[in-house]
Structures are given as C-alpha cells and as structure tokens.
Design a protein around this motif. Sequence first.
Motif, PDB file in Angstrom:
ATOM      1  N   ALA A 139       0.841  -1.202   0.000  1.00 33.42           N
ATOM      2  CA  ALA A 139       0.000   0.000   0.000  1.00 33.42           C
ATOM      3  C   ALA A 139       0.873   1.247   0.000  1.00 33.42           C
ATOM      4  O   ALA A 139       0.632   2.198  -0.757  1.00 33.42           O
ATOM      5  CB  ALA A 139      -0.917  -0.020   1.225  1.00 33.42           C
ATOM      6  N   LEU A 180      -2.970   6.352   5.554  1.00 29.74           N
ATOM      7  CA  LEU A 180      -3.375   4.954   5.703  1.00 29.74           C
ATOM      8  C   LEU A 180      -4.141   4.747   7.006  1.00 29.74           C
ATOM      9  O   LEU A 180      -5.129   4.011   7.052  1.00 29.74           O
ATOM     10  CB  LEU A 180      -2.154   4.038   5.657  1.00 29.74           C
ATOM     11  CG  LEU A 180      -1.498   3.872   4.280  1.00 29.74           C
ATOM     12  CD1 LEU A 180      -0.183   3.111   4.396  1.00 29.74           C
ATOM     13  CD2 LEU A 180      -2.441   3.171   3.306  1.00 29.74           C
ATOM     14  N   VAL A 190      -0.516  -5.588  -2.010  1.00 30.55           N
ATOM     15  CA  VAL A 190      -1.932  -5.357  -2.303  1.00 30.55           C
ATOM     16  C   VAL A 190      -2.610  -6.643  -2.779  1.00 30.55           C
ATOM     17  O   VAL A 190      -3.823  -6.813  -2.605  1.00 30.55           O
ATOM     18  CB  VAL A 190      -2.080  -4.228  -3.343  1.00 30.55           C
ATOM     19  CG1 VAL A 190      -3.517  -4.075  -3.791  1.00 30.55           C
ATOM     20  CG2 VAL A 190      -1.580  -2.909  -2.764  1.00 30.55           C
ATOM     21  N   LEU A 241      -7.845   1.647   0.313  1.00 26.89           N
ATOM     22  CA  LEU A 241      -6.611   2.138  -0.306  1.00 26.89           C
ATOM     23  C   LEU A 241      -6.927   3.078  -1.461  1.00 26.89           C
ATOM     24  O   LEU A 241      -6.221   4.072  -1.678  1.00 26.89           O
ATOM     25  CB  LEU A 241      -5.759   0.958  -0.782  1.00 26.89           C
ATOM     26  CG  LEU A 241      -4.411   1.312  -1.413  1.00 26.89           C
ATOM     27  CD1 LEU A 241      -3.561   2.158  -0.474  1.00 26.89           C
ATOM     28  CD2 LEU A 241      -3.657   0.036  -1.815  1.00 26.89           C
TER      29      LEU A 241
END
Length: 244
Positions: free
Chosen positions: A96, A118, A131, A142
């Motif tokens: 991410a 995040l 991911v 995300l």
Amino acid sequence: MKKEVVIKTKRLVKTFKGKEVIKNFDMTVQKGTIYGFLGANGAGKTTVFKLLMGLLIPNAGKIEILGLDHAENKYEILQCIGSIIETPIFYEHLSAKENLEIHLSYMGVPNSHIENTLEIVGLKGVGKQPVSEFSLGMRQRLGIARAIIHKPKILILDEPINGLDPIGIREMRELFIDLVTNQNMTILISSHILSEIEHIADTIGVIVDGNIIEEVTLSSIKEQYPDGLEDYFFNLMKGGNKNV
C-alpha cells in the motif's frame, strides 16, 4: 452569500458509435459542498466522471473546473482532483505504501503523509503488505487513501463504499464530512446506497438517460419528502414532479 462554483458543465455531449450517451448535460457544483450524483444503472454517471477527469473527450459542450477551461488546463486541473472511478487498480506486487509513493511521485507531491493517510482510512499497520493480499474492502480503503493523499481541492468518488462493511461505511462517511468541513475539499459522489448520500450530501443531482433532470438541495427534498431521499428518488424515476 452565494458560494463559489468549482465544477460547471455547459451543454456537454458525449457520443459512442453515433449514439448520444450524455446529452446537453449541465451540472453546477459549489465549493465546500457534497454533491450527491444519483441515477439508475446506465444513466451516464461514470461517463460524466470520466469526462470531468479528462479520461474521455466530450463531442460538444464545455467543462470548467476551479474556474479553468478543462480543455486548455487539463494537467493543472488533474493535480487538484482526487478520484475513484470504477474499481481501483493497483500494482499488485507492491505494498500500500509503495502504491501511494508512486501516485505521489506522479502527482509531483512530497510523500510526507502516507502513514497518516493509511491510518485515516483504516489501514494502519498494513503499509508493507502486498496489495495482492488485500480484501475488497481493504482495496477500496486504499483507493480512498490514494484519492485524498495529495490533498486535492475536489474529490470525485464513484461508488466509494463498495465492498465496505457497516463499520467501514460509517468511518468513510465521517471522513468525507471531515474532509469538507476541516480540509476545505468539495466532493462529487455517486452511490447506489441512497441512505449514505442522505447522510452527507448538501445537493442532489439526478441524471436520467444522459441528462440532468434535477439539481436540488437535500434540505428542500426533506421538506417535501419527510420519509427521505429514497421516496424522492423513486418518485422522480417514475416520472413524478420535478423542481422540488
């Protein structure tokens, strides 16, 4: 006091294979508001979002964003917009954090807010996880992180709560309100979950067959439809009264 207009389209037209999908489309989104964009499947919502983002080119009409002509200032405008359109796509083998770093590099923005962003979207502690291991809900979170991390002036969100559980939906609702209230963003959002639009929107725009048939404040809808946005929307879809 009249609010500043940040998105305005004039007689916008988009055709595919000779068929008009967007027809003389006029939209006005005011600064510092949440504009709920409603319509049945296939009405043209995603096409409009793609036109605003420059992913599609209109056949006729004009788009102004932040007072700038879209055709002449596309790159400058894109730097001021965050978006989710359709299903977010990422580099699956990267984390991410790495996906957000790539986005920030593309946008020309320093990457000083990644961990905080995040955490805001509920992905604290997963920055190093690839991911490819993310659930649908995590991917959606995300996608929202990527949309907001460069602190845009405008958010364009196409079904942003897809895949989220009830807790996640509520968290994103609160986040969107906070972004408008405390970070001076303007949000244009579509959702099939009318109750969520009802919780956050200031203005409602309804598209039918490629054309806006109504732009109205949520407060005026509630005056005429005490049971809420769902009754208003279904009445309109059945050809009921306009100009609430």
